[in-house]
Scaffold this active site. Structure first.
Site, PDB file in Angstrom:
ATOM      1  N   GLY A   2       1.111  -1.094   0.207  1.00  0.00           N
ATOM      2  CA  GLY A   2       0.230   0.047  -0.169  1.00  0.00           C
ATOM      3  C   GLY A   2       0.789   1.114   0.056  1.00  0.00           C
ATOM      4  CB  SER A   3      -0.186   4.390   0.960  1.00  0.00           C
ATOM      5  OG  SER A   3      -0.976   4.523   0.237  1.00  0.00           O
TER       6      SER A   3
END
Length: 634
Positions: free
Chosen positions: A290-291
């Site tokens: 993810g981020s």
């Protein structure tokens, strides 16, 4: 002629006899003078029997010398069947004390062997049971010392430490990885018996056991306790499928803390499943990052000189079309005009798609290789995973776009924290490690030392400096505000990754993560925390992992004695934030003047007089609006 032949034969026979006699004399002389010790030792081996004395395993210590794995002295039952005269009575007595069947114990007592270790029912006996056996005073029944592994902090650091089996052999974790160092050499009490096993009237010989070497870890127990406490709180609050946390010194690769849930108590490992015992999630688990992965993409575009984070801008309309896929921003309608620094602060996916396109697949994936994704880090623990990275020939425009913001690739937590540490420390990718020193047990002398190992250079010092500032801005002005700590320069990045099952993304099922840095201007610790599918909470990392990370970062500050820093970025206040002010210096001022300067605070006075002698808090410290300042008057 006939007598001459007889005389010759007699002479030959005599010479042969003399030769044989001399040969025998020489052999006896050789045995008595040269072979005596060897043959005597062989004879003693025929007579001698060993009662084994187990060596204690080496201790495992934290970096400050706190014992994390210790030993308890226990006793075990050993039989010499040939010395036991009344086998039936002995079998019944031992069966009653140990709580086993007569048949089972009689098989031990009557076994055709020189020494019989009663296993497992006669191993690691309590003192109460050992005293009962000793009171029997039966020939051929012996109690010998054994050391039992003991973990004084129970579940703490369980997957890293591992556990040992009933024979004190390492079965997982450091206990397995460093078993050859931790295992000592067994001793024995040697007694002498005849061929039938009857004990001879000769003095016993004691051969002392040699204990194993000690391990001193890079782990800080205070940081480890913080991880354990907060992960327990996460389990209580969110009932996740798993949760984990890792803390690394980015300047050396030393692991300061590592834990995960579910965990286990190595003192009672028999009560847990194989999966619970063997899966050290921070090094084994693999999932889409993810981020938090956006830190790597940003580092790459800055290093390549493709983007100036402060000057170059990107317009986010809320989504971007890549071939036949529409990639959306988490914010409906998008963020509009923003600098690329704000793209990082806002964790804007379309902005990272643009970064990936600027890099191109060859360049982006070369940085993934450079930072160690798709390969084991080489940490000194067993069971490490590799993660999964696209083969370059399988990367199209969509795969390039999704990889840029951390989707479609699979990485391990230890890879994440190692790569981010390289981004922050000036560009050096260190090999992580847990064992700092191997020590001689009695003297504490260092037998073997682990030195920090730079695997390779990743980015320049200037890019690293830019990234430290950028990640500090994420905490002060972006999605990481919940990790902000007044007076300390904290950096970080949130991550929310949708989980995949059978090739499809699950609905409302995410892994929330956060990378925290303290202090961001000169990092001493990098924290990575992840929570898998938290329940009863908003599916946003800023509401789950980030507040938990803040509590751990506060404990790291205390454990490492990190001092307050000047020059911290001002936090963009939200409606839930309380306004803070710096406390002015009012020492030496008249009371009236001090009162004017402290108009934003509540004042408490001690003493009487017209001048301020001292104040608390000290000048320069920050205090919430309406907070109390105590003044001592002359």
């Amino acid at each position: 002629m006939f007598f001459k032949k007889i005389d010759a034969r007699i002479r030959v026979a005599f010479l042969v006899f003399v030769f044989l006699f001399l040969l025998v004399v020489f052999k006896v002389f050789y045995i008595q003078v040269f072979d005596y010790k060897k043959l005597s030792a062989l004879a003693k081996d025929l007579w001698s029997r060993d009662l084994p004395i187990e060596a204690s395993r080496g201790l495992i210590l934290d970096r400050n010398g706190v014992v994390l794995a210790d030993n308890l002295t226990t006793t075990s039952l050993v039989l010499i069947p040939n010395q036991i005269k009344d086998k039936k009575k002995t079998a019944q007595s031992l069966a009653d004390i140990l709580g086993v069947s007569y048949k089972e114990m009689y098989a031990h007592v009557s076994k055709k062997t020189s020494i019989e270790r009663v296993h497992p029912e006669g191993r690691r006996l309590s003192f109460e049971i050992a005293d009962k056996i000793a009171a029997l005073k039966i020939d051929g029944v012996y109690l010998v010392k054994e050391a039992k592994r003991y973990y004084p902090y129970g579940n703490l650091l369980s997957h890293v430490l591992g556990y040992v089996g009933i024979d004190n052999q390492g079965l997982s974790g450091l206990e397995l990885e460093y078993d050859k160092y931790l295992t000592g050499a067994a001793g024995a009490i040697k007694y002498f018996s005849d061929a039938k096993g009857n004990r001879l009237n000769l003095s016993d010989v004691y051969v002392a056991p040699q204990d194993g070497l000690n391990l001193q870890l890079t782990i800080d127990i205070n940081i480890q306790k913080s991880l354990e406490r907060e992960l327990d709180n996460v389990v209580d609050m969110f009932s996740p499928e798993m949760a984990l946390a890792v803390v690394m010194d980015p300047k050396t690769g030393e692991i300061l803390g590592m834990s995960s849930r579910p965990n286990f108590d190595p003192n009672h490992y028999q009560n847990y499943s194989t999966e619970e015992l063997s899966r050290n999630l921070p090094i084994w688990s693999s999932y889409e990052p993810g981020s938090t992965f956006k830190i790597i993409t940003t580092s790459a575009v800055v290093e390549e000189g493709l983007i100036d984070l402060d000057k170059d801008e990107f317009f986010d309309s809320g989504s971007v079309q890549v071939d036949n896929a529409r990639i959306k921003c988490w914010k409906a309608g998008g963020h509009g005009h923003q600098t690329f620094l704000q793209v990082l602060q806002n964790s804007c996916n379309p902005g990272f798609v643009k970064m990936g396109q600027l890099l191109g697949k060859e360049k982006l994936f070369s940085y993934l290789d450079l930072f160690g994704f798709g390969s084991k880090t080489g940490i000194d623990l067993n069971g490490e995973g590799k993660g999964i990275i696209f083969d370059l020939d399988q990367v199209g425009n969509v795969e390039l776009a999704t990889t840029a913001f951390g989707q479609g690739v699979s990485v391990t937590p230890i890879q994440q924290v190692t790569a981010v540490s390289a981004v922050l420390n000036g560009g050096n990718l260190y090999q992580p490690y847990v064992v700092k020193n191997i020590l001689e047990k009695e003297t504490g002398n260092v037998i073997k030392e682990t030195s920090p190992k730079v695997v390779r250079k990743t980015i320049s010092k200037q890019t690293s400096k830019t990234m430290r500032r950028a990640l500090e801005s994420v905490v002060a002005k972006g999605g990481g505000k919940a990790a902000f700590i007044e007076g300390y320069r904290i950096g970080g990045k949130t991550g929310t990754a949708q989980k995949v099952q059978d090739g499809k993304y699950l609905v409302n099922n995410y892994i929330m993560s956060f990378v925290g840095i303290v202090p961001s201007n000169d990092p001493e610790a990098v924290l990575y925390i992840a929570i898998d599918n938290p329940k009863n909470t908003a599916q946003l990392s800023s509401y789950t992992t980030t507040p938990v990370a803040r509590k751990i970062l506060l404990d790291i500050i205390d454990a490492l004695k990190i001092e307050r820093q000047d020059g911290e970025m001002a936090k963009d206040l939200e409606w839930t934030d309380k306004i803070t002010y710096k406390v002015p210096n009012v020492v030496g001022l008249p009371v009236k003047e001090a009162k004017k300067k402290l108009e934003n605070f509540t004042i408490e006075y001690s003493g009487s007089g017209e001048k301020v002698v001292s104040q608390s808090p000290n000048a320069g410290e920050k205090l919430e609006d309406g907070g109390t300042v105590r003044l001592l008057l002359n």
